[in-house]
Design a protein around this motif. Structure first.
Motif, PDB file in Angstrom:
ATOM      1  N   TYR A 202       0.825  -1.199   0.000  1.00 30.95           N
ATOM      2  CA  TYR A 202       0.000   0.000   0.000  1.00 30.95           C
ATOM      3  C   TYR A 202       0.867   1.259   0.000  1.00 30.95           C
ATOM      4  CZ  TYR A 202      -3.454  -3.364   1.833  1.00 30.95           C
ATOM      5  OH  TYR A 202      -4.272  -4.444   2.031  1.00 30.95           O
ATOM      6  N   GLY A 203       0.456   2.255  -0.787  1.00 29.72           N
ATOM      7  CA  GLY A 203       1.155   3.537  -0.767  1.00 29.72           C
ATOM      8  C   GLY A 203       1.628   3.963  -2.138  1.00 29.72           C
ATOM      9  N   PHE A 204       2.928   4.282  -2.257  1.00 28.33           N
ATOM     10  CA  PHE A 204       3.574   4.720  -3.498  1.00 28.33           C
ATOM     11  C   PHE A 204       3.120   6.106  -3.957  1.00 28.33           C
ATOM     12  CE2 PHE A 204       4.098   0.055  -3.892  1.00 28.33           C
ATOM     13  CZ  PHE A 204       5.459  -0.015  -4.125  1.00 28.33           C
ATOM     14  N   GLY A 205       2.464   6.879  -3.101  1.00 28.54           N
ATOM     15  CA  GLY A 205       2.085   8.224  -3.495  1.00 28.54           C
ATOM     16  C   GLY A 205       0.746   8.271  -4.209  1.00 28.54           C
ATOM     17  N   ASN A 209      -4.580   3.904  -9.639  1.00 24.22           N
ATOM     18  CA  ASN A 209      -5.010   2.611 -10.176  1.00 24.22           C
ATOM     19  C   ASN A 209      -5.496   1.631  -9.136  1.00 24.22           C
ATOM     20  OD1 ASN A 209      -2.313   2.559  -9.259  1.00 24.22           O
ATOM     21  ND2 ASN A 209      -1.822   0.777 -10.495  1.00 24.22           N
ATOM     22  N   SER A 210      -4.931   1.660  -7.922  1.00 25.36           N
ATOM     23  CA  SER A 210      -5.271   0.640  -6.937  1.00 25.36           C
ATOM     24  C   SER A 210      -4.734   1.048  -5.575  1.00 25.36           C
ATOM     25  CB  SER A 210      -4.659  -0.711  -7.353  1.00 25.36           C
ATOM     26  OG  SER A 210      -4.954  -1.723  -6.419  1.00 25.36           O
ATOM     27  N   LEU A 211      -5.351   0.524  -4.518  1.00 18.62           N
ATOM     28  CA  LEU A 211      -4.755   0.680  -3.198  1.00 18.62           C
ATOM     29  C   LEU A 211      -3.647  -0.340  -2.982  1.00 18.62           C
ATOM     30  CD1 LEU A 211      -7.828   1.325  -0.863  1.00 18.62           C
ATOM     31  CD2 LEU A 211      -6.243   2.995  -1.817  1.00 18.62           C
ATOM     32  N   ASN A 212      -3.875  -1.552  -3.423  1.00 23.13           N
ATOM     33  CA  ASN A 212      -2.888  -2.623  -3.295  1.00 23.13           C
ATOM     34  C   ASN A 212      -2.163  -2.777  -4.623  1.00 23.13           C
ATOM     35  OD1 ASN A 212      -1.404  -4.950  -2.852  1.00 23.13           O
ATOM     36  ND2 ASN A 212      -3.189  -6.284  -2.591  1.00 23.13           N
ATOM     37  N   GLN A 213      -0.854  -2.537  -4.645  1.00 17.36           N
ATOM     38  CA  GLN A 213      -0.093  -2.581  -5.901  1.00 17.36           C
ATOM     39  C   GLN A 213       0.495  -3.960  -6.191  1.00 17.36           C
ATOM     40  OE1 GLN A 213      -0.275  -0.314  -8.028  1.00 17.36           O
ATOM     41  NE2 GLN A 213      -0.925   1.479  -6.888  1.00 17.36           N
ATOM     42  N   ARG A 214       0.112  -4.956  -5.455  1.00 16.19           N
ATOM     43  CA  ARG A 214       0.576  -6.303  -5.770  1.00 16.19           C
ATOM     44  C   ARG A 214       0.102  -6.669  -7.179  1.00 16.19           C
ATOM     45  NH1 ARG A 214       1.584 -11.265  -2.437  1.00 16.19           N
ATOM     46  NH2 ARG A 214       1.525 -13.011  -3.896  1.00 16.19           N
ATOM     47  N   THR A 579      -8.650   6.486  -4.152  1.00 17.06           N
ATOM     48  CA  THR A 579      -7.380   5.764  -4.174  1.00 17.06           C
ATOM     49  C   THR A 579      -6.207   6.741  -4.133  1.00 17.06           C
ATOM     50  OG1 THR A 579      -7.633   5.647  -6.580  1.00 17.06           O
ATOM     51  CG2 THR A 579      -8.188   3.678  -5.326  1.00 17.06           C
ATOM     52  N   ASN A 580      -6.310   7.810  -4.879  1.00 18.04           N
ATOM     53  CA  ASN A 580      -5.239   8.821  -4.916  1.00 18.04           C
ATOM     54  C   ASN A 580      -5.014   9.403  -3.531  1.00 18.04           C
ATOM     55  OD1 ASN A 580      -3.617  11.108  -5.461  1.00 18.04           O
ATOM     56  ND2 ASN A 580      -4.513  11.350  -7.481  1.00 18.04           N
ATOM     57  N   MET A 581      -6.090   9.830  -2.895  1.00 18.18           N
ATOM     58  CA  MET A 581      -5.985  10.458  -1.578  1.00 18.18           C
ATOM     59  C   MET A 581      -5.392   9.502  -0.540  1.00 18.18           C
ATOM     60  SD  MET A 581      -9.020  12.094   0.791  1.00 18.18           S
ATOM     61  CE  MET A 581      -9.924  10.545   0.976  1.00 18.18           C
ATOM     62  N   LEU A 582      -5.873   8.262  -0.530  1.00 20.34           N
ATOM     63  CA  LEU A 582      -5.451   7.322   0.504  1.00 20.34           C
ATOM     64  C   LEU A 582      -4.038   6.814   0.274  1.00 20.34           C
ATOM     65  CD1 LEU A 582      -8.775   5.320   0.972  1.00 20.34           C
ATOM     66  CD2 LEU A 582      -7.936   7.282   2.285  1.00 20.34           C
TER      67      LEU A 582
END
Length: 761
Positions: A202-205, A209-214, A579-582
């Motif tokens: 989670y994160g990456f700024g 596209n997604s909360l979970n970048q897996r 998603t962007n905000m979180l």
């Protein structure tokens, strides 16, 4: 012949990649525990180990549990690496890469960029290719002054070595530096780590596209990106490699204006890459079906890099990540809005000039006076092309109405149709050498981001340019402005040369932080002299370390997500906001500041009444409430529609006003706890498998559950209620979680709920 040579190189590389067996008789896994400093607010420290049987790196929490472990030195790694940054952000071609614990590439990279238009500084396409080598065996293990240093041999016939240094760092983390020596010829360095079966990242700024970048590739490179496919979306959905509804033109679904090279793992740690150079995270995207498919990998352009690992459960790992990176400063209460903004119309026969813009500003002030809307500020972006007396008098009028005034400034100068600065500003910057330069020493011009004209980036490494910038900022404040938008910052190209010897290669990502730091220093000095607390918000940003000079978040109050499109899309419209905000909030950039109504309307329809209302509701329980919309088709104010729109706007502007003390309280508490005001459900309910999937809802503080409507035409909203009791503050209906309920949401209704027994506002 080529295939035979490749096979031979592969066999040679495989033969050299033997396991490291430590000569000591001590246990295979050895480590050193470093306690955090006395001033560290987080108690739990992180341990650094290495695994002698595979020479892998290992990180443990205070209880001795392994939270992160590098891949063993891969005997099956590719001897030749090939990676293509495909045009238009597609992802069709396989990557040839080593998933060894530590590897490096001897070769080259090319990354041509967009030289003009809204995407100046974006990577147009790119490729890297070369020979790959890995660490082979441990040669030396030393410890001095709290630093553990490991030296490895490699399978490189040139005799290069890899050095790893680890030491305790801020927030109970471990700082690890990795370098290849000698560095000559090394184009990139790669780190690969084991990935747990159900691990989430989670994160990456500010990713949409997604909360979970897996399962995703995530590029660590600031790029102007907020343009979805709009009406072309059905066609994009079927194109190979464009990833459907989250696709962004021109660089793909993971690209962002606000980039953080770090994340929180669901498995007990956070990770921050402390490097501003181009990097690519591949979060379990290797598709070979082998061991590499169970790994995540980061590759960084260059022969060295540095990263930090901090152990802790998701709340502690989040607090440590934002503590390392830096957190948005708590603003004065008036700065949270509501604010009405008058953008300047830039395209077509109805584009504004000074006279038409002044008339619109006067009309806006009259409407605000007549309607008596509950707003606290007014922004007029084109102030610089207006007579100074008009600007000064407008600010006086706003003050008499009890409203704060906001102006506008940007990181570049230009002659273009934006009409946000005077032409003589451009000439002054050129004549005095305030701009970044070409390798030949001339001012570096790029095609305007507004399609017509040229621009040049201000060189904030030049002390004279900084003084000139200070004068421009102070002019706004002396006119009476209470705040301003600090726009752009992503338009640095690799071949730009700066006064301190930097180039765009290292400064592209670092530039926004420098930009915002310079402005913050000006404002801090101004506050000491005058007592006035000035609020400014930004667009581009990058991560860093607060203890070593900061990230963008260290210097900002707030950040807007770039130019959202005037539609309902998951890519760049209203459905992209949550998603962007979180994603950026968990890294400390939590002062989210959306454009109510959307801004980019080049290929999307004009903002509709329904979209304006739903966007207003979305913003009501977000940190900052600000009307700002339309690049080319004309601003849509609350009164641009009908009386119903005005009244619904009044309701939700008033709701934001009531919620402001609670938002500020959670914002200020976050300076100590590290938890953002707006919180993803995965952070608050990490053991709830349904909660962690919710990407269109958030918690505001501990006690408010927010579930805005982001689907066109919807009058119902599926709401997931986490464990506990939740109450609708309007009709007092109660819901017990965990459960999913269909909630009525007519156009005048924002679904939000208080934790039973609480009364936040």
């Amino acid at each position: 012949m080529q295939k035979i040579l490749l096979s031979l190189m592969y066999l040679i590389a495989s033969g050299l990649l033997v396991s490291c067996v430590d000569s000591d008789t001590e246990p295979v896994s050895r480590g050193v525990s470093i306690s955090p400093s006395e001033t560290d607010p987080v108690i739990q420290s992180t341990r650094f180990n290495y695994q002698a049987e595979s020479t892998g790196l290992q990180f443990q929490n205070q209880a001795g549990q392994v939270v992160l472990e590098s891949m063993p030195f891969d005997r099956q790694g590719a001897p030749i690496a090939l990676a293509i940054n495909e045009p238009l952000g597609s992802n069709n071609l396989p990557e040839l890469a080593s998933y060894a614990g530590i590897s490096y590439e001897v070769g080259g990279q090319v990354n041509p960029e967009w030289p003009a238009g809204p995407w100046v500084g974006n990577i147009l396409t790119g490729a890297s290719a070369g020979l790959v080598f890995h660490a082979r065996e441990l040669l030396e293990d030393t410890q001095a002054n709290g630093v553990r240093t490991l030296t490895y041999s490699t399978n490189d016939p040139a005799g290069r070595r890899i050095q790893v240094s680890a030491k305790a760092a801020e927030m109970g983390s471990q700082e690890v530096s990795v370098s290849v020596e000698p560095a000559l010829g090394v184009s990139s360095i790669g780190l690969a780590f084991k990935m747990k079966a159900d691990e989430a990242f989670y994160g990456f700024g500010g990713r949409h596209n997604s909360l979970n970048q897996r399962g995703n590739d995530v590029i660590s490179y600031i790029q102007a990106q907020n343009l979805g496919a709009g009406p072309l979306q059905p066609g994009v959905n079927v194109l190979p490699g464009t990833q459907g509804e989250t696709y962004l033109f021109p660089s793909g679904p993971d690209a962002a204006y606000y980039v953080q090279a770090g994340f929180v793992s669901s498995k007990g740690y956070s990770f921050l890459l402390d490097d501003t150079r181009l990097a690519v995270f591949r979060m379990g995207t290797q598709r070979d079906g082998g061991a590499a498919a169970q790994a995540w990998r980061v590759s960084v352009a260059g022969a060295s890099t540095r990263f930090l690992v901090a152990a802790g459960d998701v709340k502690e790992a989040t607090a440590k990540l934002s503590g390392i990176n830096g957190r948005h400063r708590t603003p004065p209460d008036w700065a949270l809005g509501p604010v009405i903004s008058r953008t300047i119309r830039t395209l077509g026969a109805q584009a504004d000039n000074a006279d038409t813009y002044m008339a619109k500003v006067n009309d806006d002030l009259e409407m605000l006076r007549v309607l008596k809307l509950p707003v606290r500020g007014y922004a007029f972006e084109a102030w610089d092309i207006l007579p100074r007396e008009f600007t000064r008098e407008t600010i006086r009028k706003l003050n008499s109405m009890g409203l704060k005034s906001y102006l506008y400034i940007r990181n570049y100068v230009g002659v273009d149709i934006a009409n946000t600065e005077r032409p003589e500003t451009f000439s002054q910057a050129i004549l005095n050498g305030y701009l970044a330069r070409t390798p030949g020493g001339l001012p570096y011009f790029f095609g305007s981001t507004f399609f017509v004209g040229v621009g040049g980036v201000i060189d904030f490494t030049n002390p004279k340019a900084v003084q000139w910038w200070k004068g421009r900022v102070l002019e706004m404040l002396e006119l009476g402005a209470d705040g301003f938008m600090q726009d752009f910052g992503e338009n640095v190209l690799n071949s730009m040369q700066f006064s301190d010897g930097s180039t765009g290669v290292t400064l592209h990502n670092a530039y926004p932080t420098l930009f915002h730091k310079v402005t913050r220093q000006i404002l801090d000095e101004y506050k000491l002299e005058t007592g006035r607390d000035i609020f400014f918000y930004t667009r581009a940003g990058f991560s860093g370390r607060h203890a070593l000079g900061g990230s963008s978040a260290s210097f900002e109050n707030s950040n807007f997500p770039g130019d959202e499109s005037t539609d309902w899309s998951r890519a760049s419209g209203i459905a992209s906001l949550t998603t962007n905000m979180l994603n950026r909030a968990v890294g400390g950039a939590w002062g989210f500041n959306t454009d109510i109504g959307g801004y980019i309307d080049l290929i999307t329809p004009v903002t509709s009444k329904e979209l304006f209302i739903r966007w207003t509701q979305w913003a009501a329980l977000s940190p900052v409430f600000r009307v700002h919309n339309s690049a080319s088709k004309g601003v849509r104010m609350p009164w641009s529609f009908d009386d119903e729109t005005v009244e619904i706007f009044r309701t939700y502007a008033a709701l934001h006003q009531r919620a402001t003390p609670y938002i500020l309280k959670t914002w200020q508490a976050g300076q100590t706890t590290g938890l953002p005001p707006t919180r993803p459900l995965w952070l608050m309910f990490p053991d709830d498998p349904q909660a962690v999937t919710q990407d269109q809802m958030w918690m505001l503080g501990d006690d408010v559950l927010v579930a805005p409507v982001v689907t066109e035409g919807s009058t119902m909203r599926e709401v997931y209620f986490p464990i506990g009791c939740w109450q609708d503050p309007e009709n007092k209906a109660e819901y017990t979680g965990p459960s999913t309920k269909s909630i009525s949401a007519p156009l005048n209704k924002l679904p939000y709920f208080f934790r039973c027994g609480s009364n936040p506002f």
